[in-house]
Write an enzyme that holds these catalytic residues in place. Structure first.
Site, PDB file in Angstrom:
ATOM      1  N   GLU A   1       0.749  -1.323  -0.074  1.00 12.55           N
ATOM      2  CA  GLU A   1       0.182  -0.032  -0.043  1.00 12.55           C
ATOM      3  C   GLU A   1       0.919   1.255  -0.107  1.00 12.55           C
ATOM      4  O   GLU A   1       1.364   1.896   1.020  1.00 12.55           O
ATOM      5  CB  GLU A   1      -0.876   0.074   1.341  1.00 12.55           C
ATOM      6  CG  GLU A   1      -2.152  -1.060   1.281  1.00 12.55           C
ATOM      7  CD  GLU A   1      -2.978  -0.960   2.174  1.00 12.55           C
ATOM      8  OE1 GLU A   1      -2.685   0.113   3.142  1.00 12.55           O
ATOM      9  OE2 GLU A   1      -3.829  -1.413   2.433  1.00 12.55           O
TER      10      GLU A   1
ATOM     11  N   GLU B   1      -6.136  -7.828  -0.155  1.00 13.46           N
ATOM     12  CA  GLU B   1      -6.389  -7.714   1.062  1.00 13.46           C
ATOM     13  C   GLU B   1      -7.642  -6.641   1.358  1.00 13.46           C
ATOM     14  O   GLU B   1      -7.803  -5.845   0.681  1.00 13.46           O
ATOM     15  CB  GLU B   1      -5.143  -7.049   1.785  1.00 13.46           C
ATOM     16  CG  GLU B   1      -5.532  -6.224   3.043  1.00 13.46           C
ATOM     17  CD  GLU B   1      -4.368  -5.528   3.657  1.00 13.46           C
ATOM     18  OE1 GLU B   1      -3.308  -5.774   3.302  1.00 13.46           O
ATOM     19  OE2 GLU B   1      -4.635  -4.325   4.034  1.00 13.46           O
TER      20      GLU B   1
HETATM   21  C1  IDC Z   1      -3.098  -3.055  10.378  1.00 12.68           C
HETATM   22  C2  IDC Z   1      -3.240  -4.187  11.496  1.00 12.68           C
HETATM   23  C3  IDC Z   1      -3.102  -3.824  12.742  1.00 12.68           C
HETATM   24  C4  IDC Z   1      -1.890  -2.792  13.002  1.00 12.68           C
HETATM   25  C5  IDC Z   1      -1.680  -1.962  11.692  1.00 12.68           C
HETATM   26  C6  IDC Z   1      -0.456  -1.043  11.835  1.00 12.68           C
HETATM   27  O1  IDC Z   1      -4.945  -4.836  11.424  1.00 12.68           O
HETATM   28  O2  IDC Z   1      -3.181  -4.573  14.050  1.00 12.68           O
HETATM   29  O3  IDC Z   1      -1.587  -2.001  14.197  1.00 12.68           O
HETATM   30  O4  IDC Z   1      -1.699  -2.725  10.411  1.00 12.68           O
HETATM   31  O5  IDC Z   1      -0.164  -0.410  10.528  1.00 12.68           O
HETATM   32  C7  IDC Z   1      -4.320  -1.930   5.633  1.00 12.68           C
HETATM   33  C8  IDC Z   1      -2.832  -2.614   5.813  1.00 12.68           C
HETATM   34  C9  IDC Z   1      -2.640  -3.490   6.976  1.00 12.68           C
HETATM   35  C10 IDC Z   1      -3.316  -2.917   8.109  1.00 12.68           C
HETATM   36  C11 IDC Z   1      -5.131  -3.092   7.795  1.00 12.68           C
HETATM   37  C12 IDC Z   1      -6.068  -2.803   9.015  1.00 12.68           C
HETATM   38  O6  IDC Z   1      -2.508  -3.064   4.351  1.00 12.68           O
HETATM   39  O7  IDC Z   1      -1.432  -3.671   7.141  1.00 12.68           O
HETATM   40  O8  IDC Z   1      -3.258  -3.933   9.289  1.00 12.68           O
HETATM   41  N1  IDC Z   1      -5.194  -2.048   6.671  1.00 12.68           N
HETATM   42  O9  IDC Z   1      -5.494  -1.319   9.350  1.00 12.68           O
HETATM   43  N2  IDC Z   1      -4.605  -1.019   4.726  1.00 12.68           N
HETATM   44  C13 IDC Z   1      -5.784  -0.815   5.209  1.00 12.68           C
HETATM   45  C14 IDC Z   1      -6.095  -1.212   6.578  1.00 12.68           C
END
Ligand code: IDC
Length: 355
Positions: free
Chosen positions: A192, A279
């Site tokens: 991302e 994702e």
């Molecule tokens: C999130 C995890 C969360 C962690 C965070 C750190 O769910 O526990 O604290 O990352 O940055 C994304 C990302 C993915 C995220 C997820 C939810 O690719 O890494 O994971 N998310 O926030 N993009 C949109 C949402």
């Protein structure tokens, strides 16, 4: 009907089972057994489906994937819509990166794809500081996916990958050299990006990393991240990467991103841009907050209508609503109903109903 080698194998296997096997129940999954009040009766399981999942693997059935128009098609030219699970950031919940988890996701969830999320640069403990340890986790998942005959997305899980071009090239060069001759591998070069230009930063980045992959692997699919958390797939229109087997990343979190994002995605598809949802969550974009069941269903209908493959975020037992697992769920699969969160229960049902 076109009779392929696969159909001939199926007919032979079906004949062999009718003659030589007492029952198809012995290959029923543990959760189905636990929920079946009459495990010994001859219920409505379709023997041919059981044979597909046990005797001829999904990858043996579909082989080399490629992009045709906006679809992924298999070696027979038939459209394939992959559905499965994404692992969590490797550096934070890498305990789930086991062969047993991959096997369970295939056998019990009927996933046809898994996604290994290589944590690149967040925290002090990711790939940049621990390349060998993190690689080992990702390779474990890749090896298991190959053994189980499902596809595997190898994701460079970063929000700043343009700052680590040399590392990304070295990593994908190694992965493609090691695994590029198997049809199982799908590369995802940048999870991302944030607010950086598609034309000036992202497209050149992907082209650079793609070159390292193509030296070893001429044809497996590469999925490329788009601006603002892989949402602005519309910006790729008219500015695609010059390679026949590229798809572009669309990410959504159903309780946050709704019709407006589906409209951007539809615009891209209508303009001939192939998409893959590497994702998504049924929760808010934070990974927590709330779950929107209605929007989750609307998104699934949208993806099905456009044959867009997907992985759900994520295999973790962290206390957050996007987590598929409840705290303490085994690192080896074998999860019962109580080990699954609301999200895990919804997503497992969606995969099983469609794969
Ligand atoms: C999130 C995890 C969360 C962690 C965070 C750190 O769910 O526990 O604290 O990352 O940055 C994304 C990302 C993915 C995220 C997820 C939810 O690719 O890494 O994971 N998310 O926030 N993009 C949109 C949402």
């Amino acid at each position: 009907m076109k009779v392929s080698l696969f159909h001939v194998v199926l007919i032979l296997l079906s004949f062999a089972t009718t003659c030589c096997s007492s029952s198809s129940d012995d290959i029923k999954t543990p959760i189905e057994d636990a929920q079946d009040p009459n495990p010994d009766d001859d219920d409505d399981d379709d023997d041919d489906d059981d044979l597909v999942s046990t005797s001829v693997s999904f990858v043996e059935e579909h082989g080399q994937l490629r992009i045709q128009g906006t679809n992924i098609v298999d070696e027979n030219g038939d459209t394939v819509q992959l559905r499965g699970m994404s692992f969590f950031w490797s550096q934070w919940n890498g305990e789930y990166y086991t062969a047993e988890t991959v096997k369970w996701l295939k056998d019990d969830w009927q996933s046809t794809v898994v996604r290994a999320a290589m944590g690149v640069d967040e925290g002090g403990d990711a790939y940049i500081n621990n390349p060998d340890r993190e690689k080992q986790k990702v390779f474990t998942v890749i090896d298991a996916a190959i053994a189980e005959g499902i596809y595997v997305i190898v994701d460079w899980h970063s929000h700043h990958a343009e700052d680590y071009v040399a590392e990304a090239k070295a990593f994908f060069s190694e992965v493609s050299e090691k695994y590029g001759d198997t049809p199982n591998i799908i590369y995802e070069t940048y999870n991302e990006p944030l607010d950086v230009s598609w034309t000036n930063t992202l497209k050149p980045y992907h082209e650079d990393v793609l070159a390292s992959i193509r030296e070893n692997d001429p044809d497996n699919i590469v999925i490329c991240g788009t601006r603002t958390w892989s949402q602005r797939v519309d910006e790729v229109i008219g500015n695609q990467i010059d390679d026949p087997n590229i798809a572009y990343t669309l990410h959504y979190y159903a309780a946050t991103h709704k019709q407006e994002l589906r409209d951007l995605a539809q615009q891209a598809v209508d303009a001939g841009v192939p998409l893959f949802v590497t994702e998504y969550g049924v929760s808010e974009a934070s990974g927590d907050g709330s779950i929107d069941v209605g929007e989750a269903n609307t998104w699934w209908d949208f993806l099905d209508a456009n044959n867009i493959g997907w992985c759900n975020w994520s295999i973790t037992d962290k206390v957050e609503l996007s987590a598929a697992l409840m705290p303490g769920a085994s690192f080896q699969g074998g999860w019962g109903a109580n080990d699954l969160s609301q999200s895990g229960t919804m997503v497992r049902a969606e995969i099983k109903a469609n794969n």
